[in-house]
Design a protein around this motif. Sequence first.
Motif, PDB file in Angstrom:
ATOM      1  N   LEU A   1       0.842  -1.195   0.000  1.00  0.00           N
ATOM      2  CA  LEU A   1       0.000   0.000   0.000  1.00  0.00           C
ATOM      3  C   LEU A   1       0.876   1.243   0.000  1.00  0.00           C
ATOM      4  CD1 LEU A   1      -2.440  -1.060   2.856  1.00  0.00           C
ATOM      5  CD2 LEU A   1      -2.866  -1.224   0.416  1.00  0.00           C
ATOM      6  N   ASP A   2       0.446   2.265  -0.703  1.00  0.00           N
ATOM      7  CA  ASP A   2       1.090   3.590  -0.688  1.00  0.00           C
ATOM      8  C   ASP A   2       2.597   3.512  -0.933  1.00  0.00           C
ATOM      9  OD1 ASP A   2      -1.426   4.573   0.001  1.00  0.00           O
ATOM     10  OD2 ASP A   2      -0.998   4.383   2.142  1.00  0.00           O
ATOM     11  N   VAL A   3       3.017   2.808  -1.961  1.00  0.00           N
ATOM     12  CA  VAL A   3       4.442   2.677  -2.256  1.00  0.00           C
ATOM     13  C   VAL A   3       4.918   3.931  -2.980  1.00  0.00           C
ATOM     14  CG1 VAL A   3       6.184   1.325  -3.459  1.00  0.00           C
ATOM     15  CG2 VAL A   3       4.247   0.185  -2.408  1.00  0.00           C
ATOM     16  N   LYS A   4       5.959   4.536  -2.430  1.00  0.00           N
ATOM     17  CA  LYS A   4       6.556   5.731  -3.029  1.00  0.00           C
ATOM     18  C   LYS A   4       8.060   5.531  -3.083  1.00  0.00           C
ATOM     19  CE  LYS A   4       2.955   8.675  -1.286  1.00  0.00           C
ATOM     20  NZ  LYS A   4       2.518   9.503  -0.211  1.00  0.00           N
ATOM     21  N   SER A   5       8.655   5.997  -4.165  1.00  0.00           N
ATOM     22  CA  SER A   5      10.104   5.901  -4.292  1.00  0.00           C
ATOM     23  C   SER A   5      10.675   7.287  -4.551  1.00  0.00           C
ATOM     24  CB  SER A   5      10.481   4.939  -5.418  1.00  0.00           C
ATOM     25  OG  SER A   5       9.934   5.382  -6.634  1.00  0.00           O
TER      26      SER A   5
ATOM     27  N   VAL B   1      12.705   3.401  -1.147  1.00  0.00           N
ATOM     28  CA  VAL B   1      11.336   2.947  -1.372  1.00  0.00           C
ATOM     29  C   VAL B   1      10.655   2.849  -0.017  1.00  0.00           C
ATOM     30  CG1 VAL B   1       9.908   1.100  -2.293  1.00  0.00           C
ATOM     31  CG2 VAL B   1      12.067   1.643  -3.387  1.00  0.00           C
ATOM     32  N   LYS B   2       9.518   3.541   0.113  1.00  0.00           N
ATOM     33  CA  LYS B   2       8.757   3.515   1.359  1.00  0.00           C
ATOM     34  C   LYS B   2       7.318   3.130   1.050  1.00  0.00           C
ATOM     35  CE  LYS B   2      11.418   6.990   3.802  1.00  0.00           C
ATOM     36  NZ  LYS B   2      11.382   8.202   4.585  1.00  0.00           N
ATOM     37  N   GLY B   3       6.684   2.530   2.029  1.00  0.00           N
ATOM     38  CA  GLY B   3       5.299   2.145   1.853  1.00  0.00           C
ATOM     39  C   GLY B   3       4.789   1.381   3.058  1.00  0.00           C
ATOM     40  N   ARG B   4       3.689   0.669   2.846  1.00  0.00           N
ATOM     41  CA  ARG B   4       3.090  -0.133   3.910  1.00  0.00           C
ATOM     42  C   ARG B   4       2.740  -1.507   3.365  1.00  0.00           C
ATOM     43  NH1 ARG B   4      -1.769   3.027   6.275  1.00  0.00           N
ATOM     44  NH2 ARG B   4      -2.430   2.857   4.120  1.00  0.00           N
ATOM     45  N   VAL B   5       2.745  -2.494   4.268  1.00  0.00           N
ATOM     46  CA  VAL B   5       2.366  -3.867   3.916  1.00  0.00           C
ATOM     47  C   VAL B   5       1.186  -4.252   4.787  1.00  0.00           C
ATOM     48  CG1 VAL B   5       3.103  -6.275   3.889  1.00  0.00           C
ATOM     49  CG2 VAL B   5       4.719  -4.495   3.312  1.00  0.00           C
TER      50      VAL B   5
ATOM     51  N   ILE C   1       9.713  -6.972   6.369  1.00  0.00           N
ATOM     52  CA  ILE C   1       8.962  -7.256   7.597  1.00  0.00           C
ATOM     53  C   ILE C   1       9.630  -8.445   8.264  1.00  0.00           C
ATOM     54  CG2 ILE C   1       6.738  -7.925   8.581  1.00  0.00           C
ATOM     55  CD1 ILE C   1       6.610  -5.172   7.364  1.00  0.00           C
ATOM     56  N   ARG C   2      10.056  -8.290   9.525  1.00  0.00           N
ATOM     57  CA  ARG C   2      10.722  -9.371  10.228  1.00  0.00           C
ATOM     58  C   ARG C   2       9.927  -9.880  11.422  1.00  0.00           C
ATOM     59  NH1 ARG C   2      16.314 -10.128   9.130  1.00  0.00           N
ATOM     60  NH2 ARG C   2      17.082  -8.501   7.756  1.00  0.00           N
ATOM     61  N   GLY C   3       9.316  -9.027  12.168  1.00  0.00           N
ATOM     62  CA  GLY C   3       8.725  -9.399  13.447  1.00  0.00           C
ATOM     63  C   GLY C   3       7.392 -10.107  13.375  1.00  0.00           C
ATOM     64  N   GLY C   4       6.867 -10.295  12.218  1.00  0.00           N
ATOM     65  CA  GLY C   4       5.572 -10.948  12.082  1.00  0.00           C
ATOM     66  C   GLY C   4       4.482  -9.937  11.776  1.00  0.00           C
ATOM     67  N   LEU C   5       3.440 -10.423  11.142  1.00  0.00           N
ATOM     68  CA  LEU C   5       2.328  -9.580  10.721  1.00  0.00           C
ATOM     69  C   LEU C   5       1.048 -10.376  10.924  1.00  0.00           C
ATOM     70  CD1 LEU C   5       2.190  -6.751   9.389  1.00  0.00           C
ATOM     71  CD2 LEU C   5       2.144  -7.880   7.186  1.00  0.00           C
ATOM     72  N   PHE C   6       0.230  -9.942  11.857  1.00  0.00           N
ATOM     73  CA  PHE C   6      -1.010 -10.639  12.166  1.00  0.00           C
ATOM     74  C   PHE C   6      -2.078 -10.318  11.120  1.00  0.00           C
ATOM     75  CE2 PHE C   6       1.153 -10.479  16.264  1.00  0.00           C
ATOM     76  CZ  PHE C   6       1.072 -11.822  16.618  1.00  0.00           C
ATOM     77  N   PRO C   7      -3.137 -11.132  11.014  1.00  0.00           N
ATOM     78  CA  PRO C   7      -4.186 -10.875  10.023  1.00  0.00           C
ATOM     79  C   PRO C   7      -4.793  -9.483  10.187  1.00  0.00           C
ATOM     80  CG  PRO C   7      -4.462 -13.055  10.950  1.00  0.00           C
ATOM     81  CD  PRO C   7      -3.374 -12.393  11.729  1.00  0.00           C
ATOM     82  N   GLY C   8      -4.847  -8.750   9.082  1.00  0.00           N
ATOM     83  CA  GLY C   8      -5.411  -7.409   9.085  1.00  0.00           C
ATOM     84  C   GLY C   8      -4.448  -6.318   9.532  1.00  0.00           C
ATOM     85  N   GLU C   9      -3.278  -6.682  10.006  1.00  0.00           N
ATOM     86  CA  GLU C   9      -2.308  -5.698  10.514  1.00  0.00           C
ATOM     87  C   GLU C   9      -1.572  -5.036   9.356  1.00  0.00           C
ATOM     88  OE1 GLU C   9       1.353  -5.428  13.741  1.00  0.00           O
ATOM     89  OE2 GLU C   9       0.630  -7.389  13.097  1.00  0.00           O
ATOM     90  N   ILE C  10      -1.211  -3.766   9.567  1.00  0.00           N
ATOM     91  CA  ILE C  10      -0.465  -2.992   8.571  1.00  0.00           C
ATOM     92  C   ILE C  10       0.819  -2.502   9.216  1.00  0.00           C
ATOM     93  CG2 ILE C  10      -0.468  -0.932   7.124  1.00  0.00           C
ATOM     94  CD1 ILE C  10      -3.507  -1.115   7.008  1.00  0.00           C
ATOM     95  N   LYS C  11       1.946  -2.670   8.517  1.00  0.00           N
ATOM     96  CA  LYS C  11       3.236  -2.169   9.001  1.00  0.00           C
ATOM     97  C   LYS C  11       3.910  -1.354   7.909  1.00  0.00           C
ATOM     98  CE  LYS C  11       4.617  -5.410  12.576  1.00  0.00           C
ATOM     99  NZ  LYS C  11       5.666  -6.319  13.037  1.00  0.00           N
ATOM    100  N   ASN C  12       4.629  -0.315   8.332  1.00  0.00           N
ATOM    101  CA  ASN C  12       5.406   0.514   7.418  1.00  0.00           C
ATOM    102  C   ASN C  12       6.734  -0.164   7.113  1.00  0.00           C
ATOM    103  OD1 ASN C  12       3.442   2.514   7.473  1.00  0.00           O
ATOM    104  ND2 ASN C  12       4.373   3.515   9.220  1.00  0.00           N
TER     105      ASN C  12
END
Length: 183
Positions: A70-74, A85-89, A149-160
Amino acid sequence: MIPYFTILHWLTLSFFLILFIFLTFLSLKAANNNVKLLISMIFASFLVTSFGTVLGIIVLEKYTKKAVLLDVKSRRVFLNETLVVKGRVKNIGKFKINYCKLEIKLVNNGWGGKIQKGTFFKPGGLSIFGSKEEKKQKPNTIKVTRIIIRGGLFPGEIKNFSAIVPYPPYFSNTYINYKLYCH
């Protein structure tokens, strides 16, 4: 990095383990004290169940671990010739994701760039006084993979996330492609 196994992965592993035990039992019954036949039947059972297990895990990894960018900008940084490159997953699946890798591909003259002189045919000429000094070819494609992303991503969670990629100064009209792999 070992993939995070869900309950579906453990069920797949246990199914193929039970299938291997069942096939081994059938092999013991069918061999009739022939050791060579017994070993070959157990080996064939092992190959079939191993292949099924690996294929099942790969399919489960592909369809249970889903995420989107989401919202990938370079932005190009001229000071050190890099691309930031910055954005969200976002995890759109129903299971936890352990880590995500982002593959960034930069292609020089990606969209409608001019074809430069000497692209398809390099004139050689006759070299009477020794060989010409050859120019080192500059790559027109750069492919870099970064773990974002290293620490894990739970269902529905968004990380930068942010990633830094080398960006050669001779690139122009660059096409940038992103591929996300999550496990």
